[in-house]
Design a protein around this motif. Sequence first.
Motif, PDB file in Angstrom:
ATOM      1  N   ILE A  37       0.120  -3.528  -0.200  1.00 53.72           N
ATOM      2  CA  ILE A  37       0.191  -4.097  -1.552  1.00 53.72           C
ATOM      3  C   ILE A  37      -1.075  -3.755  -2.324  1.00 53.72           C
ATOM      4  N   LYS A  38      -2.239  -3.945  -1.696  1.00 59.22           N
ATOM      5  CA  LYS A  38      -3.494  -3.614  -2.381  1.00 59.22           C
ATOM      6  C   LYS A  38      -3.581  -2.126  -2.693  1.00 59.22           C
ATOM      7  N   ARG A  53       7.964 -18.485   4.831  1.00 62.15           N
ATOM      8  CA  ARG A  53       8.782 -17.387   4.306  1.00 62.15           C
ATOM      9  C   ARG A  53       8.004 -16.549   3.295  1.00 62.15           C
ATOM     10  N   MET A  54       6.951 -17.101   2.722  1.00 62.36           N
ATOM     11  CA  MET A  54       6.152 -16.382   1.732  1.00 62.36           C
ATOM     12  C   MET A  54       5.081 -15.491   2.372  1.00 62.36           C
ATOM     13  N   GLU A  55       4.919 -15.536   3.667  1.00 64.27           N
ATOM     14  CA  GLU A  55       3.858 -14.784   4.331  1.00 64.27           C
ATOM     15  C   GLU A  55       4.157 -13.282   4.378  1.00 64.27           C
ATOM     16  N   PHE A  56       3.077 -12.496   4.293  1.00 59.98           N
ATOM     17  CA  PHE A  56       3.125 -11.069   4.591  1.00 59.98           C
ATOM     18  C   PHE A  56       2.134 -10.803   5.721  1.00 59.98           C
ATOM     19  N   SER A  57       2.343  -9.728   6.456  1.00 56.47           N
ATOM     20  CA  SER A  57       1.413  -9.344   7.520  1.00 56.47           C
ATOM     21  C   SER A  57       0.193  -8.661   6.913  1.00 56.47           C
ATOM     22  N   LEU A  58      -0.843  -8.493   7.716  1.00 55.53           N
ATOM     23  CA  LEU A  58      -2.037  -7.790   7.256  1.00 55.53           C
ATOM     24  C   LEU A  58      -1.685  -6.387   6.776  1.00 55.53           C
TER      25      LEU A  58
END
Length: 336
Positions: A83-84, A72-77
């Motif tokens: 985010i960066k 559940r903590m994952e984000f996609s590339l």
Amino acid sequence: MIKKFPFIIAEIAQAHDGSLGMAHAYIDALAATGVDAVKFQTHIAEAESSVYEPFRIKFSRQDFTRFDYWKRMEFSLAQWKAIKTHCDAVGLEFMSSPFSNAAVDLLEQVGVKRYKVGSGEVTNFLLLEKIAQTKKPVILSSGMSCFEELDAAVSFLKDRNVPVSILQCTTSYPTGPEQYGFNVVQELKERYKVPVGYSDHSAKIETCIAASALGAEILEFHVVFDKAMFGPDVSSSLTLTETKQLVAAVKNIKLAMSHPIDKNNNSSFEDLKLIFEKSLSVNKTLPKGHLLQFEDLEAKKPANKGISASDFKSVIGKSLNCDKAQWEFLNIGDIT
């Protein structure tokens, strides 16, 4: 390597609780606190965990296993890249700790300047080798590690020409004062001759302030919007208000430490010394011929109105050449 000291890292980790919108909200909020970097954690459940991983603390009502939580903590590339980009736009360095080789591959595509390695990965030489292949600097957390394990990890990275920094850290959530280990900051500096910092889980601003005063060059701590929020690190986190206070205090300490005081030179206090230092006087009316005793003397402001109070011994046993009224200053011409 890090060129600015102290380098202040605010760790969001999983405080976003898997919400991309919350992650972006943290970035905007932290940009106003004065920190230098925002650190996340990059979890790829299939690569780092399994259904056999203990949940440790059953803190989540919505995740049946620890694996489910990491998932559940994952984000996609694409989400990590956004985010960066957001961090870049607000002047914060984007950082994220990888917990698998797959996470390193992802972060290389996102674009990181350096890697922060959590203390649970210090003995994971497979991960260290993967990171070393990027040729990027590493900040190594020492939380669960003894010196023997740190020796091995530091040697492994140095042999591969990887610049290393080390953080004193105690893996306890929250960390109590008896667990801070401030003494280790200097021990790490002396042992490894590398930049040394402090990673905090105390949820108190004084901890990093003290670490800074003791020579920590990198500071890292968890941040949360509110301590009533959900998450495994909430009890060990600072609020945004506390973060801002901490940053201001640390910058003041840095300014102070860059301006050492020479206690051999007090010339800047000459005017104040005239006001606050004292001259000798008599504390009672005394007749001519009286032999002065310690009990006859008082010291009164300002200086230079009589014999200096520091020279009181020189008048003991001396005879008065004239009558002296109570509280009059005592001058050198008054005694024989």
